[in-house]
Design an enzyme around this catalytic site. Sequence first.
Site, PDB file in Angstrom:
ATOM      1  N   TYR A 248      18.356 -81.327  15.741  1.00  0.00           N
ATOM      2  CA  TYR A 248      18.375 -79.934  16.200  1.00  0.00           C
ATOM      3  C   TYR A 248      18.359 -78.982  14.999  1.00  0.00           C
ATOM      4  CZ  TYR A 248      19.790 -75.838  18.958  1.00  0.00           C
ATOM      5  OH  TYR A 248      19.854 -74.601  19.561  1.00  0.00           O
TER       6      TYR A 248
ATOM      7  N   GLY B  86      15.748 -72.128  31.542  1.00  0.00           N
ATOM      8  CA  GLY B  86      17.030 -72.509  30.949  1.00  0.00           C
ATOM      9  C   GLY B  86      18.078 -71.423  31.140  1.00  0.00           C
ATOM     10  N   PHE B  87      19.234 -71.655  30.556  1.00  0.00           N
ATOM     11  CA  PHE B  87      20.349 -70.702  30.651  1.00  0.00           C
ATOM     12  C   PHE B  87      19.946 -69.341  30.074  1.00  0.00           C
ATOM     13  CE2 PHE B  87      24.138 -69.525  27.818  1.00  0.00           C
ATOM     14  CZ  PHE B  87      24.636 -68.586  28.715  1.00  0.00           C
TER      15      PHE B  87
ATOM     16  N   ALA C   5      13.817 -68.331  18.938  1.00  0.00           N
ATOM     17  CA  ALA C   5      15.256 -68.492  19.137  1.00  0.00           C
ATOM     18  C   ALA C   5      15.738 -69.540  18.144  1.00  0.00           C
ATOM     19  CB  ALA C   5      15.553 -68.928  20.566  1.00  0.00           C
TER      20      ALA C   5
ATOM     21  N   LYS D 224      15.159 -76.780  13.892  1.00  0.00           N
ATOM     22  CA  LYS D 224      15.197 -75.312  13.953  1.00  0.00           C
ATOM     23  C   LYS D 224      14.938 -74.708  12.573  1.00  0.00           C
ATOM     24  CE  LYS D 224      16.297 -74.294  18.317  1.00  0.00           C
ATOM     25  NZ  LYS D 224      15.548 -73.332  19.162  1.00  0.00           N
TER      26      LYS D 224
ATOM     27  N   ASN E 219       2.603 -74.739  18.152  1.00  0.00           N
ATOM     28  CA  ASN E 219       1.657 -74.443  19.250  1.00  0.00           C
ATOM     29  C   ASN E 219       1.791 -72.999  19.720  1.00  0.00           C
ATOM     30  OD1 ASN E 219       0.399 -76.916  19.459  1.00  0.00           O
ATOM     31  ND2 ASN E 219       1.841 -77.719  20.981  1.00  0.00           N
TER      32      ASN E 219
ATOM     33  N   THR F 287      26.681 -68.949  22.728  1.00  0.00           N
ATOM     34  CA  THR F 287      26.545 -67.984  23.823  1.00  0.00           C
ATOM     35  C   THR F 287      26.966 -68.649  25.128  1.00  0.00           C
ATOM     36  OG1 THR F 287      24.723 -66.964  22.622  1.00  0.00           O
ATOM     37  CG2 THR F 287      24.910 -66.409  24.945  1.00  0.00           C
TER      38      THR F 287
ATOM     39  N   LEU G 153      12.238 -70.018  23.545  1.00  0.00           N
ATOM     40  CA  LEU G 153      13.610 -70.474  23.788  1.00  0.00           C
ATOM     41  C   LEU G 153      13.609 -71.928  24.274  1.00  0.00           C
ATOM     42  CD1 LEU G 153      13.784 -67.268  23.979  1.00  0.00           C
ATOM     43  CD2 LEU G 153      15.733 -67.626  25.463  1.00  0.00           C
TER      44      LEU G 153
END
Length: 331
Positions: free
Chosen positions: A156, A20-21, A125, A160, A110, A186, A84
Amino acid sequence: MQHDNGVRWNGISLVAGGAGFLGSHLVERLLSERRRVVCVDSFLSGTGDNIARFASHPGFRLVRQDIQRPLPLDGEAIDEIYNLACAASPPRYQADPHHTMMTSVIGTSNLLELASARGARFLQASTSEIYGDPEVHPQTEDYVGSVNCTGPRACYDEGKRAAETICFDFLRVGRADARIARIFNTYGPRMRADDGRIVSNFIVQALAGERMTVFGDGSQTRSFCYVSDLIDGLVRLMRVDPNPGCPVNLGNPGEFTVEELAAIVSRKIPTAQGIRRMPLPQDDPRRRQPDIARARTLLGWEPKVALDEGLAQTIAWFSQQRAGRKLEAAE
Ligand code: UDP
């Protein structure tokens, strides 16, 4: 210290979401420290382009897998696990909300089991989204948040939040050395052009000579952190001794309205065509700014790259990508 093929490695890091980014920048940083890296990615939002540069690196290994399935990693002496892995832009994480939620809940669980079995440090993250639409400004880590648990962002945000809960449950009973970074917006090279977030949207639109899409009246604020600063914060949090035992905000406290960002991007891109207003998405947070006192004290960390400089780097990268695509189309 491990040896193979004559190379002395400084340990093995697993980076979930490594294509990913943020993940690919973290992989690059870890390889530069002569750590071996196991990159785990499902390629739901990560891309092969992000990691192509590491393919022939002797320390790099790719495991193409969703973290919702237990990982087939026998016997590797992994000593750091960075999680992440999760789609992070609103359009992407809302495209399959149940999958997003389970990525945070089952996937984090996991990876914590793996950290526990290997005695590896674990870094989650997490996100400023756990504060929801905040009533406290700027946001300190003590603020418990204001999330609408039935709204479109909840898959989301609540995922999280639950992931943080699981991390602390493992930490409290000594099952894993878990650390939590609450990452604020970010940006930087390797964001996807079709990611849907504000910085990539504005730059891609302005470079294409299209109007920038401002959602709502553009008075909502965000604080934008350049990717190199953020990666440095993540690594510091993973390495700090002792484990802080509390979440740590990582972000740039410079706060801008959406309209201000549009004006800045306009000044930097000659083909920019002004703005186009679109409806404000449901539950879009009004304000967001990190209080980074804790990161300053515990990690000796603060961002170094100002928005102006970070945007210049990001615009240069998107321009190169665009030129590359044009060249391909012409061949
Ligand atoms: N936004 C916008 N135009 C866009 C994309 C986003 O005005 O093309 C707004 C969005 O409504 C939000 C802010 O920019 O208020 C940041 O959105 P983003 O999706 O980048 O991140 P998040 O909302 O998760 O912080």
